[in-house]
Enzyme design. Structure first.
Site, PDB file in Angstrom:
ATOM      1  CG  ASP A   1      37.619  46.760  54.130  1.00  0.00           C
ATOM      2  OD1 ASP A   1      37.334  45.690  53.753  1.00  0.00           O
ATOM      3  OD2 ASP A   1      38.731  47.430  53.832  1.00  0.00           O
TER       4      ASP A   1
ATOM      5  CB  ALA B   1      31.724  43.661  49.378  1.00  0.00           C
TER       6      ALA B   1
ATOM      7  CB  THR C   1      32.269  35.226  38.351  1.00  0.00           C
ATOM      8  OG1 THR C   1      32.621  35.218  37.072  1.00  0.00           O
ATOM      9  CG2 THR C   1      33.476  34.794  39.186  1.00  0.00           C
ATOM     10  CG  ASP C   2      30.910  33.247  33.715  1.00  0.00           C
ATOM     11  OD1 ASP C   2      31.806  34.166  34.094  1.00  0.00           O
ATOM     12  OD2 ASP C   2      30.268  33.263  32.587  1.00  0.00           O
TER      13      ASP C   2
ATOM     14  CE1 TYR D   1      35.975  39.436  40.056  1.00  0.00           C
ATOM     15  CE2 TYR D   1      35.817  38.283  38.032  1.00  0.00           C
ATOM     16  CZ  TYR D   1      35.250  38.563  39.211  1.00  0.00           C
ATOM     17  OH  TYR D   1      34.066  38.574  39.325  1.00  0.00           O
TER      18      TYR D   1
ATOM     19  NE  ARG E   1      40.831  41.047  30.167  1.00  0.00           N
ATOM     20  CZ  ARG E   1      39.465  41.029  30.300  1.00  0.00           C
ATOM     21  NH1 ARG E   1      38.853  39.966  30.348  1.00  0.00           N
ATOM     22  NH2 ARG E   1      38.713  42.158  30.645  1.00  0.00           N
TER      23      ARG E   1
ATOM     24  N   GLY F   1      46.557  36.242  28.698  1.00  0.00           N
ATOM     25  CA  GLY F   1      45.854  35.220  29.433  1.00  0.00           C
ATOM     26  C   GLY F   1      44.253  35.412  29.043  1.00  0.00           C
TER      27      GLY F   1
END
Ligand code: NAD
Ligand code: TYD
Length: 354
Positions: free
Chosen positions: A60, A83, A135-136, A161, A292, A294
Site C-alpha cells: 500500500d 495508484a 484527471t480532467d 472521486y 448518475r 451529480g
C-alpha cells in the site's frame, strides 16, 4: 540515484500499459508498488514478470515503512504515481476508500519521497522527479459552448472521486512550492484501451454487447467526454517526465469529444462486424437507465501546452483506437474471465439493479 522509475499502481489499467511501454522502449528499470485491489491485475504484466529490469512489490502506498524501505533500496530517479481508487460510481457509493488512498495515500507517499529526496546529493536532487497522474475531472463540468479546460481553469470537483484527486493535486503543488520537491502533474481525459477494468463505460459495453446483455446508458446519453487511447497517454507521461518543467501541470487529451450514446453505438457496430450479429444489430441492446447523481455533463481538454512546449500529440485516432480495443477484448477471453468473477459480478449486481 539509479536509473530506476518507481511506479505506484502499475498493475492497474494505465499503470500496467505504462510499465510495459517503459520496459520495452526505455533503458530504465521499473519497480512497481501496487496493493492489488479489485482493479489491479498481475496478468497485465505477465510479459515482463521475469525481466531483469522489472520488480513487483505488493503493498500500500500508505504503508510508510514499506515505501521508505523501497526508496532506500532502489534509489529511484523518479516516482510516477498512478495508484488511486478511480471509478466515479464507486466513489458515490463509498467515498471512504477514495480519501484513504487518493488523499491519505498520496500524502504518505509525498512525505516519504520528500525525506528520500532531502537526503540526495545536490545534483541528484535537481534531477529527481515526482510525477503525479491526475484527471480532467478536477475541473468540474462544462456547458456545451464553454472553452475546453486549460491548465489555468479553476478547480471545481463534483464527485467524491474528483474531490479526492483534486486534494491530492493540491498536496503535490504545495510540496513543490513549500519544499522545492521537483514535481510534475498531468491531468488527463478519459482513457480507453486494453486492460481497463470492465466497470468503466467502454469495456463494460464491449463485453455486454459481445454477450448480448443490455447496454446501460446513464440519463439521456448526451454527456460528453474527451477520449484518449491509453498508449498515447503513457507516451505523454513519459514525455512530461523527460522534459516537463518542474512545478508545472500539463493537460493531456485526445482532441476527441464524443457523446456517450455515440460511443455505445460505435461499439455496437464494431462488435456486430467482428463477431457477427445474426440479423439482430446490437444497437437494440441499448438501455437508458437512471442517471448518475451529480453526473458531469461535459469534459473537454485543451492540450495545447504539452504540444507547444514538449511536442506531444496523440497518434491514434478514435476510429483506429476503438477498433483495436474492441478486438483486444474479444480476443482475450481468459483475461476477461479472470476479472469478471466474484467481486465484479457483485458490483454489477448492486450497481445496476438499484
Ligand atoms: P485503475 O483503477 O485501473 O488502477 C489503479 C491501480 O492502483 C490498481 O492496480 C490498484 O491495485 C492500485 N492501488 C489502489 N489503491 C492502492 C494503494 N493504496 N496502494 C497501492 N496501489 C493501489 O486506475 P487507472 O484507470 O489505471 O488510473 C490510474 C491513474 O490515472 C489514477 O490516478 C487515475 O485517477 C488517473 N486517471 C485515470 C483516467 C482513466 O480514464 N482511467 C483518466 C485520467 C486520470
Ligand atoms: P466512466 O467510464 O465511468 O468514466 P468517467 O465517469 O470517469 O467519465 O463513464 C464514462 C461516461 O459514461 C460517463 O458519462 C458515465 C457514462 N456511463 C454510462 O452511461 N453507463 C455506464 O454503465 C457507465 C459505467 C458509464
Amino acid at each position: 540515484m539509479e536509473n530506476t522509475i518507481f511506479v505506484t499502481g502499475g498493475a492497474g489499467f494505465i499503470g500496467s500499459n505504462f510499465v510495459l511501454q517503459r520496459i520495452e522502449r526505455d533503458s530504465a528499470s521499473v519497480v512497481n508498488l501496487d496493493k492489488l485491489t479489485y482493479a489491479g491485475n498481475l496478468h497485465n504484466l505477465e510479459a515482463i514478470a521475469k525481466n531483469q529490469r522489472y520488480e513487483f512489490v505488493h503493498g500500500d502506498i500508505a504503508d510508510r515503512g514499506l515505501v521508505r524501505g523501497l526508496l532506500e533500496r532502489r534509489k529511484p530517479r523518479a516516482v510516477v504515481h498512478f495508484a488511486a481508487e478511480s471509478h466515479v460510481d464507486r466513489s458515490i457509493r463509498g467515498p471512504e476508500d477514495f480519501v484513504r488512498t487518493n488523499v491519505d495515500g498520496t500524502f504518505a507517499l509525498l512525505e516519504e519521497v520528500r525525506t528520500y529526496w532531502g537526503g540526495l546529493a545536490e545534483r541528484e536532487k535537481t534531477d529527481f522527479r515526482f510525477l503525479h497522474v491526475s484527471t480532467d475531472e478536477v475541473f468540474g463540468s462544462l456547458g456545451p459552448n464553454d472553452p475546453a479546460f486549460s491548465e489555468t481553469t479553476p478547480y471545481a470537483p463534483n464527485s467524491p472521486y474528483a474531490a479526492s484527486k483534486a486534494a491530492s493535486d493540491h498536496f503535490v503543488r504545495a510540496y513543490q512550492h513549500t519544499y522545492g520537491l521537483p514535481t510534475l502533474t498531468t491531468n488527463c481525459s478519459n482513457n480507453y484501451g486494453r486492460f481497463q477494468f470492465p466497470e468503466k463505460l467502454i469495456p463494460l459495453v464491449i463485453l455486454n454487447a459481445s454477450d448480448g446483455k443490455p447496454l446501460p446508458v446513464y440519463g439521456d446519453g448526451k454527456n460528453v467526454r474527451d477520449w484518449l487511447y491509453v498508449e498515447d497517454h503513457c507516451e505523454a507521461i513519459a514525455t512530461v517526465l523527460a522534459r516537463g518543467r518542474v512545478g508545472q501541470t500539463y493537460n493531456i487529451g485526445g482532441w476527441n469529444e464524443k457523446r456517450n450514446i455515440d460511443i455505445v453505438e460505435t461499439i455496437c457496430d464494431i462488435v456486430d462486424e467482428m463477431a457477427g450479429s445474426r440479423g439482430a444489430p446490437r444497437r437494440g441492446l441499448i438501455t437508458f437507465v437512471k442517471d448518475r447523481p451529480g453526473h458531469d455533463r461535459r469534459y473537454a481538454m485543451d492540450a495545447t501546452k504539452i504540444e507547444r512546449e514538449l511536442g506531444w500529440r496523440p497518434v491514434e485516432t478514435f476510429e483506429s483506437g476503438i477498433r483495436k480495443t474492441v478486438q483486444w477484448y474479444l480476443e482475450n477471453d481468459e483475461w476477461v474471465r479472470d476479472v469478471t468473477s466474484g467481486s465484479y459480478r457483485q458490483w454489477v449486481e448492486t450497481h445496476y439493479s438499484s
